[in-house]
Design a protein around this motif. Structure first.
Motif, PDB file in Angstrom:
ATOM      1  N   PRO A   1      84.061  57.605  32.755  1.00 37.99           N
ATOM      2  CA  PRO A   1      84.055  57.921  31.791  1.00 37.99           C
ATOM      3  C   PRO A   1      82.892  58.162  31.052  1.00 37.99           C
ATOM      4  O   PRO A   1      81.635  57.744  31.231  1.00 37.99           O
ATOM      5  N   VAL A   2      83.369  59.167  30.155  1.00 43.81           N
ATOM      6  CA  VAL A   2      81.939  59.892  29.579  1.00 43.81           C
ATOM      7  C   VAL A   2      82.437  60.285  28.140  1.00 43.81           C
ATOM      8  O   VAL A   2      83.535  61.102  27.617  1.00 43.81           O
ATOM      9  N   GLY A   3      81.371  59.238  26.833  1.00 42.88           N
ATOM     10  CA  GLY A   3      81.973  60.076  25.418  1.00 42.88           C
ATOM     11  C   GLY A   3      81.087  60.707  25.082  1.00 42.88           C
ATOM     12  O   GLY A   3      79.834  60.086  25.539  1.00 42.88           O
ATOM     13  N   MET A   4      81.804  61.648  24.125  1.00 49.69           N
ATOM     14  CA  MET A   4      79.874  62.229  23.810  1.00 49.69           C
ATOM     15  C   MET A   4      80.312  62.182  22.269  1.00 49.69           C
ATOM     16  O   MET A   4      82.079  61.827  21.174  1.00 49.69           O
ATOM     17  N   THR A   5      79.694  62.568  21.190  1.00 49.77           N
ATOM     18  CA  THR A   5      80.122  62.756  19.954  1.00 49.77           C
ATOM     19  C   THR A   5      79.396  64.206  19.523  1.00 49.77           C
ATOM     20  O   THR A   5      78.223  64.606  19.869  1.00 49.77           O
ATOM     21  N   ALA A   6      80.519  65.230  18.774  1.00 51.50           N
ATOM     22  CA  ALA A   6      79.257  66.740  18.123  1.00 51.50           C
ATOM     23  C   ALA A   6      78.666  66.420  16.427  1.00 51.50           C
ATOM     24  O   ALA A   6      79.864  65.751  15.933  1.00 51.50           O
ATOM     25  N   ALA A   7      77.940  66.887  16.159  1.00 50.87           N
ATOM     26  CA  ALA A   7      77.483  66.716  14.637  1.00 50.87           C
ATOM     27  C   ALA A   7      77.242  68.298  14.296  1.00 50.87           C
ATOM     28  O   ALA A   7      77.444  69.536  15.071  1.00 50.87           O
ATOM     29  N   ASN A   8      77.132  68.147  12.636  1.00 50.12           N
ATOM     30  CA  ASN A   8      76.465  69.173  12.410  1.00 50.12           C
ATOM     31  C   ASN A   8      74.518  69.757  12.582  1.00 50.12           C
ATOM     32  O   ASN A   8      74.234  69.397  11.654  1.00 50.12           O
ATOM     33  N   ASP A   9      74.830  69.724  14.402  1.00 48.00           N
ATOM     34  CA  ASP A   9      73.142  70.705  14.570  1.00 48.00           C
ATOM     35  C   ASP A   9      73.410  71.742  15.924  1.00 48.00           C
ATOM     36  O   ASP A   9      74.495  72.058  15.586  1.00 48.00           O
ATOM     37  N   TRP A  10      72.982  71.291  16.522  1.00 49.35           N
ATOM     38  CA  TRP A  10      73.355  72.148  17.764  1.00 49.35           C
ATOM     39  C   TRP A  10      74.327  71.599  18.298  1.00 49.35           C
ATOM     40  O   TRP A  10      74.706  72.536  19.952  1.00 49.35           O
ATOM     41  N   THR A  11      74.927  70.793  18.839  1.00 49.14           N
ATOM     42  CA  THR A  11      76.050  70.752  19.675  1.00 49.14           C
ATOM     43  C   THR A  11      77.263  70.828  19.078  1.00 49.14           C
ATOM     44  O   THR A  11      78.389  69.959  18.916  1.00 49.14           O
ATOM     45  N   LYS A  12      77.819  71.792  17.724  1.00 48.02           N
ATOM     46  CA  LYS A  12      78.662  71.606  16.934  1.00 48.02           C
ATOM     47  C   LYS A  12      79.603  72.263  17.462  1.00 48.02           C
ATOM     48  O   LYS A  12      81.120  72.528  17.249  1.00 48.02           O
TER      49      LYS A  12
ATOM     50  N   LEU B   1      82.000  64.985  14.662  1.00 49.94           N
ATOM     51  CA  LEU B   1      82.003  64.633  13.487  1.00 49.94           C
ATOM     52  C   LEU B   1      80.912  65.842  12.743  1.00 49.94           C
ATOM     53  O   LEU B   1      79.547  65.476  12.260  1.00 49.94           O
ATOM     54  N   ILE B   2      81.807  67.248  12.219  1.00 54.16           N
ATOM     55  CA  ILE B   2      80.742  68.219  12.235  1.00 54.16           C
ATOM     56  C   ILE B   2      80.371  68.243  10.160  1.00 54.16           C
ATOM     57  O   ILE B   2      79.150  69.210  10.202  1.00 54.16           O
ATOM     58  N   GLN B   3      81.256  67.476   9.936  1.00 49.79           N
ATOM     59  CA  GLN B   3      80.830  66.585   8.260  1.00 49.79           C
ATOM     60  C   GLN B   3      79.543  66.411   8.114  1.00 49.79           C
ATOM     61  O   GLN B   3      78.757  65.566   7.184  1.00 49.79           O
ATOM     62  N   PHE B   4      79.087  65.156   9.600  1.00 54.93           N
ATOM     63  CA  PHE B   4      77.219  64.676   9.162  1.00 54.93           C
ATOM     64  C   PHE B   4      76.296  65.801  10.725  1.00 54.93           C
ATOM     65  O   PHE B   4      76.841  66.104  11.186  1.00 54.93           O
ATOM     66  N   GLY B   5      74.846  65.355  10.067  1.00 57.17           N
ATOM     67  CA  GLY B   5      73.965  66.417  10.814  1.00 57.17           C
ATOM     68  C   GLY B   5      72.792  65.267  11.242  1.00 57.17           C
ATOM     69  O   GLY B   5      74.440  64.434  12.213  1.00 57.17           O
ATOM     70  N   HIS B   6      72.519  65.691  11.933  1.00 55.86           N
ATOM     71  CA  HIS B   6      72.054  64.819  13.545  1.00 55.86           C
ATOM     72  C   HIS B   6      72.027  63.148  13.464  1.00 55.86           C
ATOM     73  O   HIS B   6      71.216  62.712  12.840  1.00 55.86           O
TER      74      HIS B   6
END
Length: 707
Positions: A316-327, A355-360
């Motif tokens: 299992p691998v969970g991740m998050t994305a944000a309003n940074d280079w992972t957007k 969670l693109i509403q947040f920055g890094h």
């Protein structure tokens, strides 16, 4: 006639038609070098077997690039744990232990209170990212209030440290948690923060012949880096947490964000022990890691962070994305990871929380996703109210620091750095002496990972456009285009009319293809002797050979860390070795009129190129003659030097490379100090140079007793 058969065989070897008006494909290597801000897509393998082969090669590439192939010897000294702090539902201890002699991992151990004293709990490693002061982070009150107003945090006290918060909550959920320092942060003081994370300028005084420091060309030639040291600390942290009597070694999680996310997926890639991972705001197809601590030479050539994360599958691998280079991860990267996990039969073992509403960040919203992930995949199975984060009283710096009047801080400074790298060098030498087979894998990665099998399967060549009858031989020249890899090599071929089926590929570091192709049609005596014996001779201008002032291209990043360039691009030396491999594959690929044997010769600075190509080509080459000129990768002291090769000194340098070629017969000259215990497959000739050396090499190459 036999020379016509060879010409025909070379034409057939090019699977695309060769016509007089063929325009060579553009050589992709002429473009600016790739850097960490490039695009790094992941293409899933179609089958489990295909992925198994790819995963093995990729894992080896990562380990070699980090200087962990072989893995350094494990230090047996026990960890020191002291200064326990009691809270209502968890405890915190101060921990330090050695990952190398005199080099320490430092951190805090969080443990739950209560429950069955004999029960085995999940263990979680928490590497942190680039937060100010790392483990000692204490966010100002005004900043916390703003984060609460934005919905990023919940508590005025607990919001002061996003790093402590996850450790406390995981302990409250029943996990034993080790929160450890990145180099240069908090109690990890032996290598400074500025050196580990802000290095910008080469230090001539740290590039000595016997002792050297990090970021130096000599450290790079031995694959010694900050990223490698942090990965080693992570492996030793796994050793530590799995050794604890209250931890279930089958239920180990790792989570970190930003640079801690990089450490998380790297640990998942190189070590089988983590059972579940949660790298936050770092896995993506865009920026791969801006810090010197996230880059290592050789590491991301032909790959990137998304594929690194895929190496943990089907775990299992969970991740998050944000309003940074992972957007862009929801559309670029994550769909491919879903396909990958589905192919491996575990589609529910990968998840992205956008969670693109947040920055890094690794804020409360991101942490909540992580708690749910570990609750499920570490077998905690807690109800929602037990997973919801609660406020806590953060520890102060004095409560966390491991060094005090009874536990003295270790020595610091350049001498520690030099001693550490010397120990790593000596340790690798000892392990390679015990298990020499490891060197072959190391050399494969150092030389670009390309083998004879995947050197290319589609070539074009227009040699007939420049065909000249020289009486006893035919001369043909033109660009050999490796369409598989979009690379071009300008080559010249001399075919004796009494061809015996043998070809010598003659490499000259000074003259290139003009070592064999003379304007007056009269080859040098060494070449003529080969032609008179019935042996065909080929010469080549390898990539950028003959270009005035040719040097390695450097990415635009102003910081003088070699990994920013060579972590994403092969060195000029490796590119030239691969050109030789292209020619070997092109010559050997005839089906109708097969070449009986190919022999390599390297003179005038081309000896190491020939040795590297012989290693990659293996069974396709029947003999190697080279004048080494005493060359050693270790002696290259500028990472823009065209001979600079990351890892070139790691596996025994040039003598070590020649040792891996057994039982291939090798003729060697140019060694002022002959290597000790020279293997039997290497014939050491007197240290002659110039035409005399070339004549002697040619005599050896045309010997009938070579295969």
């Amino acid at each position: 006639m036999k020379h016509r058969a060879l010409i025909l065989s070379l034409a057939i070897a090019a699977t695309a038609a060769c016509h007089a008006d063929t325009t060579p494909a553009a050589d992709h290597r002429m473009a600016p070098p790739k850097d960490l801000d490039g695009y790094f897509p992941f293409t899933p393998s179609p089958t489990r077997d295909a992925w198994a082969a790819r995963a093995t090669a990729l894992r080896e590439q990562i380990l070699v690039s980090l200087g962990l192939w072989p893995m350094p010897e494990k230090i047996l000294h026990r960890a020191v744990m002291h200064g326990k702090i009691e809270r209502d539902d968890y405890t915190v201890e101060k921990v330090y232990f050695e990952s190398a002699p005199g080099f320490f991992v430092t951190g805090n151990l969080y443990r739950p209170r209560g429950g069955d004293p004999g029960a085995k709990r999940p263990g979680v490693l928490c590497p942190h990212g680039h937060w100010t002061d790392g483990r000692f982070l204490d966010t100002p009150e005004a900043a916390v209030k703003k984060e609460i107003a934005d919905g990023a945090e919940k508590f005025a006290q607990g919001g002061r440290s996003v790093l402590q918060a996850r450790c406390v909550q995981l302990a409250r959920m029943g996990c034993t948690v080790f929160h450890y320092d990145m180099l240069g942060y908090a109690d990890s003081i032996q290598i400074s923060f500025d050196l580990a994370h802000k290095f910008a300028k080469q230090r001539p005084d740290m590039n000595g012949d016997m002792l050297w420091g990090l970021f130096s060309p000599r450290a790079e030639s031995h694959l010694q880096s900050i990223m490698g040291l942090q990965a080693l600390n992570g492996v030793r942290a796994l050793d530590f947490i799995t050794s604890l009597p209250d931890v279930d070694p089958a239920r180990i999680g790792v989570t970190g964000a930003s640079g801690g996310g990089t450490q998380t997926f790297i640990l998942g890639a190189i070590d089988p022990r983590p059972a579940a991972l949660f790298p936050a705001v770092m896995v993506g197809t865009a920026m791969q890691g801006g810090c010197t601590c996230e880059n290592a030479s050789l590491m991301r050539i032909g790959t990137g962070n998304v594929e690194f994360a895929a190496l943990a599958a089907p775990k299992p691998v969970g991740m998050t994305a944000a309003n940074d280079w992972t957007k862009e991860m929801p559309t670029k990267g994550y769909p491919q990871l879903q396909q990958h996990w589905a192919m491996l039969g575990a589609p529910d073992h990968v998840h992205l929380t956008p969670l693109i509403q947040f920055g890094h960040n690794y804020n409360a919203v991101s942490r909540a996703a992580m708690y749910e992930w570990f609750n499920k995949h570490l077998g905690l199975n807690l109800p929602p109210e037990k997973v919801a984060e609660r406020d806590y009283q953060p520890l102060t710096k004095s409560e966390m620091t491991v060094w005090d009047e009874k536990h003295f801080a270790p020595r610091v400074g350049p001498i520690v750095e030099k001693d550490l790298l010397r120990w790593l060098t000596t340790d690798a030498e000892k392990q390679l002496a015990k298990t020499p087979a490891l060197a072959a894998t190391g050399w494969r990665v150092v030389l670009g990972g390309r083998t004879f099998a995947d050197a290319g399967d589609k070539f074009t060549w227009d040699g007939a456009a420049a065909k000249i009858d020289r009486g006893s031989f035919i001369e043909m020249s033109g660009p050999v285009v490796n369409e598989t890899h979009q690379e071009t090599v300008n080559a010249a071929f001399l075919y004796p009319k009494n061809w015996n089926g043998r070809v010598v590929l003659w490499l000259d570091g000074d003259k290139g293809k003009f070592a064999v192709q003379k304007p007056d049609g009269h080859p040098a005596p060494a070449i003529q002797a080969l032609l008179d014996s019935g042996t065909a001779v080929a010469g080549a201008d390898l990539f950028r050979q003959g270009e005035a002032g040719a040097a390695n291209k450097k990415v635009a990043n102003p910081r003088e860390s070699a990994s920013y360039t060579y972590g994403y691009n092969s060195s000029l030396f490796v590119q030239r070795v691969q050109d030789v491999l292209t020619l070997v594959k092109f010559i050997k690929s005839s089906q109708q009129h097969p070449v009986k044997s190919i022999r390599l010769c390297g003179v005038s600075g081309a000896g190491a190129w020939a040795a590297g190509a012989a290693f990659l080509a293996r069974d396709a080459v029947s003999g190697l003659a080279l004048n080494s000129g005493g060359f050693r990768f270790h002696d290259v002291t500028d990472f823009l030097d065209p001979a600079f090769t990351p890892g070139g000194a790691k596996y025994g340098d040039l003598p070590g490379l020649l040792n891996t070629l057994a039982p291939m017969k090798i003729w060697l000259t140019g060694e002022a100090d002959p290597p000790a215990d020279l293997p039997g497959h290497i014939r050491l000739a007197p240290g002659i140079d110039g035409p005399a050396s070339e004549d002697t090499a040619a005599a050896w190459l045309r010997a009938e007793d070579l295969p």
